[in-house]
Design an enzyme around this catalytic site. Structure first.
Site, PDB file in Angstrom:
ATOM      1  CB  SER A 132      -0.309  -0.271   1.113  1.00  0.00           C
ATOM      2  OG  SER A 132      -1.458   1.139   1.400  1.00  0.00           O
ATOM      3  CE1 TYR A 145      -3.853  -2.238   5.868  1.00  0.00           C
ATOM      4  CE2 TYR A 145      -3.630   0.294   4.566  1.00  0.00           C
ATOM      5  CZ  TYR A 145      -3.203  -0.844   4.670  1.00  0.00           C
ATOM      6  OH  TYR A 145      -4.103  -1.502   3.403  1.00  0.00           O
TER       7      TYR A 145
HETATM    8  P1  NAP Z   1     -11.752  -6.081   0.375  1.00  0.00           P
HETATM    9  O1  NAP Z   1     -12.178  -5.813  -0.294  1.00  0.00           O
HETATM   10  O2  NAP Z   1     -11.311  -6.021   1.873  1.00  0.00           O
HETATM   11  O3  NAP Z   1     -10.392  -7.430   0.214  1.00  0.00           O
HETATM   12  C1  NAP Z   1      -9.952  -8.409   1.569  1.00  0.00           C
HETATM   13  C2  NAP Z   1      -9.622  -9.946   1.319  1.00  0.00           C
HETATM   14  O4  NAP Z   1      -8.882 -10.173   1.937  1.00  0.00           O
HETATM   15  C3  NAP Z   1     -11.228 -10.347   0.821  1.00  0.00           C
HETATM   16  O5  NAP Z   1     -11.070 -11.643   0.169  1.00  0.00           O
HETATM   17  C4  NAP Z   1     -11.119 -11.477   2.269  1.00  0.00           C
HETATM   18  O6  NAP Z   1     -10.539 -12.209   2.005  1.00  0.00           O
HETATM   19  C5  NAP Z   1      -9.734 -11.652   2.694  1.00  0.00           C
HETATM   20  N1  NAP Z   1      -8.996 -11.984   4.085  1.00  0.00           N
HETATM   21  C6  NAP Z   1      -8.840 -10.993   4.661  1.00  0.00           C
HETATM   22  N2  NAP Z   1      -8.254 -12.059   6.350  1.00  0.00           N
HETATM   23  C7  NAP Z   1      -7.892 -13.032   5.543  1.00  0.00           C
HETATM   24  C8  NAP Z   1      -7.261 -13.923   6.199  1.00  0.00           C
HETATM   25  N3  NAP Z   1      -7.023 -14.129   7.669  1.00  0.00           N
HETATM   26  N4  NAP Z   1      -7.215 -14.963   5.471  1.00  0.00           N
HETATM   27  C9  NAP Z   1      -7.321 -14.910   4.234  1.00  0.00           C
HETATM   28  N5  NAP Z   1      -8.395 -13.902   3.447  1.00  0.00           N
HETATM   29  C10 NAP Z   1      -8.685 -12.407   4.144  1.00  0.00           C
HETATM   30  O7  NAP Z   1     -10.091  -5.687   0.581  1.00  0.00           O
HETATM   31  P2  NAP Z   1      -9.225  -4.999  -1.376  1.00  0.00           P
HETATM   32  O8  NAP Z   1      -9.450  -3.348  -0.884  1.00  0.00           O
HETATM   33  O9  NAP Z   1      -9.719  -5.185  -1.645  1.00  0.00           O
HETATM   34  O10 NAP Z   1      -8.102  -5.243  -0.301  1.00  0.00           O
HETATM   35  C11 NAP Z   1      -7.100  -6.208  -0.674  1.00  0.00           C
HETATM   36  C12 NAP Z   1      -5.452  -5.791  -0.299  1.00  0.00           C
HETATM   37  O11 NAP Z   1      -4.962  -4.491  -0.757  1.00  0.00           O
HETATM   38  C13 NAP Z   1      -5.363  -5.531   1.115  1.00  0.00           C
HETATM   39  O12 NAP Z   1      -3.579  -5.953   1.714  1.00  0.00           O
HETATM   40  C14 NAP Z   1      -5.056  -4.236   1.357  1.00  0.00           C
HETATM   41  O13 NAP Z   1      -4.047  -4.227   2.485  1.00  0.00           O
HETATM   42  C15 NAP Z   1      -4.569  -3.115   0.438  1.00  0.00           C
HETATM   43  N6  NAP Z   1      -4.539  -2.219  -0.296  1.00  0.00           N
HETATM   44  C16 NAP Z   1      -6.203  -1.619  -0.249  1.00  0.00           C
HETATM   45  C17 NAP Z   1      -6.542  -0.427  -0.417  1.00  0.00           C
HETATM   46  C18 NAP Z   1      -7.979   0.049  -0.663  1.00  0.00           C
HETATM   47  O14 NAP Z   1      -7.948   1.347  -0.741  1.00  0.00           O
HETATM   48  N7  NAP Z   1      -9.067  -0.986  -0.530  1.00  0.00           N
HETATM   49  C19 NAP Z   1      -5.015   0.294  -0.883  1.00  0.00           C
HETATM   50  C20 NAP Z   1      -3.728  -0.535  -0.769  1.00  0.00           C
HETATM   51  C21 NAP Z   1      -3.790  -1.549  -0.024  1.00  0.00           C
HETATM   52  P3  NAP Z   1     -12.257 -13.083   3.357  1.00  0.00           P
HETATM   53  O15 NAP Z   1     -12.902 -12.217   4.019  1.00  0.00           O
HETATM   54  O16 NAP Z   1     -13.093 -13.820   2.765  1.00  0.00           O
HETATM   55  O17 NAP Z   1     -11.810 -14.391   4.125  1.00  0.00           O
END
Ligand code: NAP
Length: 245
Positions: A132, A145
């Site tokens: 991120s 975070y």
């Molecule tokens: P999201 O829609 O909340 O998706 C998160 C994913 O992680 C879900 O598929 C969830 O699946 C999975 N997850 C959470 N805890 C888990 C666990 N203990 N074991 C296995 N899977 C797990 O958020 P996203 O934005 O797509 O985030 C994906 C990545 O991008 C993350 O690493 C986040 O930090 C990063 N990121 C996001 C943003 C943003 O603005 N959205 C920006 C920078 C970086 P289940 O709940 O089914 O397990």
């Protein structure tokens, strides 16, 4: 299985789901891991992939997942993760910190450590880790975070050096604001608070990030994109954002 194998963690929603769909379109057999198996199975059915239950914070779940994946893996996308809460250090919630460190940092460690032999055995492995903008900036109220993402990034970059000479590439992808369930999860389902994060600008979509990941993994084997930063046009830094109106 003739298609090369790509494993995507956190593939039940958001960036992980979009990446799984995109890598399948690029010709990979995608193995999707996350806790919500019903969502994974529906996506896997659509893209001809394999859905496997995975909780990256649980060593037994990781062991069962690793036992079920093929011996040769071309691509691993470390995407499972997220944020919990937004509070000053003097108000820090240790449970939130623990969740973020367990999921983003130790989760990435467990999965990557377990899959390195299969990635090397493929003769052309590639680890993509979704960190991120929070991996390179500290911002007020975000220390749980930002510290976890800094640590996840350090782990990823260390592997780049330790595995030098092995047939494995390492790409870190650092998104800014992406509209997914990320903020809803961060604020424990508070939709108004989550919506406010994206108000007045056009955020990145999960597909935008998947596009970048697909670009990195489809370069020739000798090309290693080390680090890719991407943000919405209206975001210059983690907390420097232009909002209309
Ligand atoms: P999201 O829609 O909340 O998706 C998160 C994913 O992680 C879900 O598929 C969830 O699946 C999975 N997850 C959470 N805890 C888990 C666990 N203990 N074991 C296995 N899977 C797990 O958020 P996203 O934005 O797509 O985030 C994906 C990545 O991008 C993350 O690493 C986040 O930090 C990063 N990121 C996001 C943003 C943003 O603005 N959205 C920006 C920078 C970086 P289940 O709940 O089914 O397990």
């Amino acid at each position: 299985m003739n298609r090369p194998v790509a494993i995507v963690t956190g593939a039940s929603a958001g960036i992980g789901e979009a990446t799984a769909r995109r890598l399948a379109a690029e010709g990979f057999h995608v193995v999707l891991g996350a806790r919500r198996l019903d969502l994974l199975e529906a996506i896997a059915d659509e893209i001809g992939g394999t859905a496997l239950a995975l909780d990256v914070t649980d060593a037994d779940s990781v062991a069962a997942f690793l036992a079920a994946v093929p011996d040769q893996v071309r691509v691993l996308v470390n995407n499972a993760g997220g944020a919990r809460g937004l509070e000053r250090v003097d108000q820090a919630d240790e449970d939130n910190w623990r969740w973020m460190w367990e999921t983003n940092v130790l989760g990435t460690l467990r999965i990557t450590k377990g899959l390195l032999p299969a990635l090397i055995a493929s003769g052309d492995g590639h680890v993509v880790t979704v960190t991120s903008v929070a991996a390179v900036e500290a911002y007020d109220n975000g220390s749980g975070y930002t510290s976890a993402k800094h640590a996840q990034s350090a782990l990823h970059r260390t592997l780049r050096g330790e595995l030098l000479g092995q047939p494995v590439r390492f790409t870190e992808v650092l998104p800014g604001m992406v509209e997914t369930d990320f903020s809803l999860n961060r604020f424990e389902g508070d939709a108004d608070r989550a919506d406010a994060v994206y108000r007045g600008l056009t955020p990145l979509t999960a597909d935008d990030v998947a596009d970048v990941i697909a670009f990195a993994v489809t370069r020739p084997s000798h090309v290693n994109l080390d680090r890719i930063d991407l943000k919405p046009r209206d975001q210059a830094a983690a907390a420097r954002i232009h909002r209309a109106g």
